[in-house]
Design a protein around this motif. Structure first.
Motif, PDB file in Angstrom:
ATOM      1  N   GLU A   1     -12.476 -24.824  21.604  1.00 57.45           N
ATOM      2  CA  GLU A   1     -13.503 -25.783  21.926  1.00 57.45           C
ATOM      3  C   GLU A   1     -13.383 -26.249  23.364  1.00 57.45           C
ATOM      4  O   GLU A   1     -14.398 -26.411  24.038  1.00 57.45           O
ATOM      5  CB  GLU A   1     -13.407 -27.012  21.016  1.00 57.45           C
ATOM      6  N   LEU A   2     -12.157 -26.459  23.794  1.00 54.92           N
ATOM      7  CA  LEU A   2     -11.960 -26.971  25.144  1.00 54.92           C
ATOM      8  C   LEU A   2     -12.396 -25.969  26.207  1.00 54.92           C
ATOM      9  O   LEU A   2     -12.977 -26.339  27.218  1.00 54.92           O
ATOM     10  CB  LEU A   2     -10.496 -27.365  25.345  1.00 54.92           C
ATOM     11  N   TYR A   3     -12.129 -24.702  25.948  1.00 54.11           N
ATOM     12  CA  TYR A   3     -12.508 -23.684  26.922  1.00 54.11           C
ATOM     13  C   TYR A   3     -14.022 -23.549  27.041  1.00 54.11           C
ATOM     14  O   TYR A   3     -14.554 -23.371  28.134  1.00 54.11           O
ATOM     15  CB  TYR A   3     -11.890 -22.328  26.560  1.00 54.11           C
ATOM     16  N   THR A   4     -14.709 -23.609  25.928  1.00 57.99           N
ATOM     17  CA  THR A   4     -16.169 -23.460  25.974  1.00 57.99           C
ATOM     18  C   THR A   4     -16.850 -24.710  26.504  1.00 57.99           C
ATOM     19  O   THR A   4     -17.969 -24.645  27.002  1.00 57.99           O
ATOM     20  CB  THR A   4     -16.742 -23.132  24.574  1.00 57.99           C
ATOM     21  N   ALA A   5     -16.178 -25.859  26.419  1.00 54.74           N
ATOM     22  CA  ALA A   5     -16.774 -27.118  26.881  1.00 54.74           C
ATOM     23  C   ALA A   5     -16.587 -27.337  28.380  1.00 54.74           C
ATOM     24  O   ALA A   5     -17.260 -28.180  28.969  1.00 54.74           O
ATOM     25  CB  ALA A   5     -16.176 -28.283  26.115  1.00 54.74           C
ATOM     26  N   LYS A   6     -15.697 -26.569  28.988  1.00 52.02           N
ATOM     27  CA  LYS A   6     -15.425 -26.746  30.419  1.00 52.02           C
ATOM     28  C   LYS A   6     -16.708 -26.522  31.221  1.00 52.02           C
ATOM     29  O   LYS A   6     -17.392 -25.522  31.067  1.00 52.02           O
ATOM     30  CB  LYS A   6     -14.350 -25.755  30.865  1.00 52.02           C
ATOM     31  N   GLY A   7     -17.018 -27.499  32.032  1.00 54.27           N
ATOM     32  CA  GLY A   7     -18.215 -27.416  32.865  1.00 54.27           C
ATOM     33  C   GLY A   7     -19.471 -27.919  32.171  1.00 54.27           C
ATOM     34  O   GLY A   7     -20.490 -28.128  32.814  1.00 54.27           O
ATOM     35  N   ILE A   8     -19.405 -28.119  30.857  1.00 46.15           N
ATOM     36  CA  ILE A   8     -20.569 -28.591  30.101  1.00 46.15           C
ATOM     37  C   ILE A   8     -20.392 -30.060  29.731  1.00 46.15           C
ATOM     38  O   ILE A   8     -21.297 -30.869  29.897  1.00 46.15           O
ATOM     39  CB  ILE A   8     -20.774 -27.749  28.818  1.00 46.15           C
ATOM     40  N   GLU A   9     -19.195 -30.367  29.222  1.00 47.03           N
ATOM     41  CA  GLU A   9     -18.916 -31.721  28.757  1.00 47.03           C
ATOM     42  C   GLU A   9     -18.262 -32.547  29.862  1.00 47.03           C
ATOM     43  O   GLU A   9     -17.654 -32.014  30.782  1.00 47.03           O
ATOM     44  CB  GLU A   9     -17.985 -31.679  27.543  1.00 47.03           C
ATOM     45  N   GLY A  10     -18.380 -33.854  29.706  1.00 41.76           N
ATOM     46  CA  GLY A  10     -17.802 -34.774  30.683  1.00 41.76           C
ATOM     47  C   GLY A  10     -16.362 -35.125  30.373  1.00 41.76           C
ATOM     48  O   GLY A  10     -15.769 -34.674  29.390  1.00 41.76           O
ATOM     49  N   ARG A  11     -15.811 -35.964  31.228  1.00 45.86           N
ATOM     50  CA  ARG A  11     -14.416 -36.374  31.152  1.00 45.86           C
ATOM     51  C   ARG A  11     -14.101 -37.083  29.826  1.00 45.86           C
ATOM     52  O   ARG A  11     -13.050 -36.875  29.237  1.00 45.86           O
ATOM     53  CB  ARG A  11     -14.116 -37.281  32.341  1.00 45.86           C
ATOM     54  N   TYR A  13     -15.367 -36.633  26.880  1.00 45.35           N
ATOM     55  CA  TYR A  13     -15.252 -35.647  25.810  1.00 45.35           C
ATOM     56  C   TYR A  13     -13.813 -35.112  25.751  1.00 45.35           C
ATOM     57  O   TYR A  13     -13.210 -35.026  24.683  1.00 45.35           O
ATOM     58  CB  TYR A  13     -16.231 -34.490  26.039  1.00 45.35           C
ATOM     59  N   PHE A  14     -13.257 -34.782  26.905  1.00 41.44           N
ATOM     60  CA  PHE A  14     -11.902 -34.225  26.947  1.00 41.44           C
ATOM     61  C   PHE A  14     -10.853 -35.275  26.591  1.00 41.44           C
ATOM     62  O   PHE A  14      -9.834 -34.956  25.989  1.00 41.44           O
ATOM     63  CB  PHE A  14     -11.633 -33.594  28.311  1.00 41.44           C
ATOM     64  N   ARG A  15     -11.098 -36.530  26.923  1.00 39.35           N
ATOM     65  CA  ARG A  15     -10.187 -37.602  26.516  1.00 39.35           C
ATOM     66  C   ARG A  15     -10.144 -37.712  24.987  1.00 39.35           C
ATOM     67  O   ARG A  15      -9.081 -37.853  24.395  1.00 39.35           O
ATOM     68  CB  ARG A  15     -10.628 -38.928  27.120  1.00 39.35           C
ATOM     69  N   ILE A  16     -11.313 -37.655  24.373  1.00 40.02           N
ATOM     70  CA  ILE A  16     -11.383 -37.733  22.914  1.00 40.02           C
ATOM     71  C   ILE A  16     -10.666 -36.537  22.285  1.00 40.02           C
ATOM     72  O   ILE A  16      -9.919 -36.671  21.316  1.00 40.02           O
ATOM     73  CB  ILE A  16     -12.850 -37.812  22.444  1.00 40.02           C
ATOM     74  N   LYS A  17     -10.878 -35.358  22.846  1.00 37.18           N
ATOM     75  CA  LYS A  17     -10.222 -34.157  22.306  1.00 37.18           C
ATOM     76  C   LYS A  17      -8.704 -34.240  22.443  1.00 37.18           C
ATOM     77  O   LYS A  17      -7.963 -33.786  21.571  1.00 37.18           O
ATOM     78  CB  LYS A  17     -10.761 -32.891  22.987  1.00 37.18           C
ATOM     79  N   LEU A  18      -8.225 -34.810  23.542  1.00 38.56           N
ATOM     80  CA  LEU A  18      -6.784 -34.978  23.715  1.00 38.56           C
ATOM     81  C   LEU A  18      -6.224 -35.954  22.684  1.00 38.56           C
ATOM     82  O   LEU A  18      -5.162 -35.711  22.101  1.00 38.56           O
ATOM     83  CB  LEU A  18      -6.460 -35.479  25.123  1.00 38.56           C
ATOM     84  N   LEU A  19      -6.939 -37.041  22.438  1.00 38.48           N
ATOM     85  CA  LEU A  19      -6.511 -37.981  21.403  1.00 38.48           C
ATOM     86  C   LEU A  19      -6.469 -37.303  20.040  1.00 38.48           C
ATOM     87  O   LEU A  19      -5.543 -37.512  19.250  1.00 38.48           O
ATOM     88  CB  LEU A  19      -7.447 -39.195  21.364  1.00 38.48           C
ATOM     89  N   GLU A  20      -7.467 -36.477  19.770  1.00 34.83           N
ATOM     90  CA  GLU A  20      -7.504 -35.734  18.511  1.00 34.83           C
ATOM     91  C   GLU A  20      -6.299 -34.799  18.410  1.00 34.83           C
ATOM     92  O   GLU A  20      -5.658 -34.701  17.363  1.00 34.83           O
ATOM     93  CB  GLU A  20      -8.810 -34.940  18.435  1.00 34.83           C
ATOM     94  N   LEU A  21      -5.978 -34.138  19.480  1.00 36.84           N
ATOM     95  CA  LEU A  21      -4.830 -33.235  19.518  1.00 36.84           C
ATOM     96  C   LEU A  21      -3.531 -34.004  19.286  1.00 36.84           C
ATOM     97  O   LEU A  21      -2.684 -33.590  18.489  1.00 36.84           O
ATOM     98  CB  LEU A  21      -4.782 -32.487  20.854  1.00 36.84           C
TER      99      LEU A  21
END
Length: 148
Positions: A1-11, A13-21
């Motif tokens: 998910e993170l690779y496909t979101a690069k360049g599409i999603e904002g900062r 989004y990645f913070r939330i994904k890191l918390l999920e991880l």
């Protein structure tokens, strides 16, 4: 998910994904942190073949030893690999499989509990009811009433 979101999603989004991880890492059990043993493809195929034979013969009492006679594998090795693949001992796995199948029959058919027990290899209805209760926390008749 993170690779496909690069360049599409904002900062954010990645913070939330890191918390999920981090959440999922914290939930790991200690035994999950050990490296799993890898087995040969042939060994995995033997395990799957024997499991399939057990499932195809739910109404019969077939021992693991009997099925292993034709295979180049010891019972101890079989049980260790089986548990790693399916997360349970062979008999516990088959019992849960039978009880899940019984639950489907109870919900979707009008077969009597005695008929269902017989199809799953139980000649004693009380043993079937006890096994069902161990898995689902209620008797088959109560399960049927609750699901209808």
């Amino acid at each position: 998910e993170l690779y496909t979101a690069k360049g599409i999603e904002g900062r954010n989004y990645f913070r939330i994904k890191l918390l999920e991880l981090f959440y999922h890492i914290k939930q790991l059990r200690i035994e999950d942190q050990y490296e799993a043993t890898y087995y040969a493809k042939e060994q995995i195929e033997i395990i799957k073949r024997i499991r399939q034979q057990l499932i195809e013969n739910l109404d019969k009492k077939i021992s693991i030893e009997e099925l292993l006679r034709k295979e180049p594998m010891s019972k101890v090795t079989f049980q260790a690999i089986f548990k790693q693949i399916y997360g349970d001992t062979p008999y516990a796995h088959i019992k849960k499989y039978k009880m899940n199948l019984a639950a489907v029959y109870l919900q979707e058919t009008d077969q009597s509990i005695t008929q269902i027990a017989g199809e799953l290899g139980y000649s004693n209805i009380s043993k079937f009811a006890r096994a069902f209760q161990e898995v689902f926390g209620m008797l088959p008749k109560d399960y049927r009433k609750a699901k209808k």
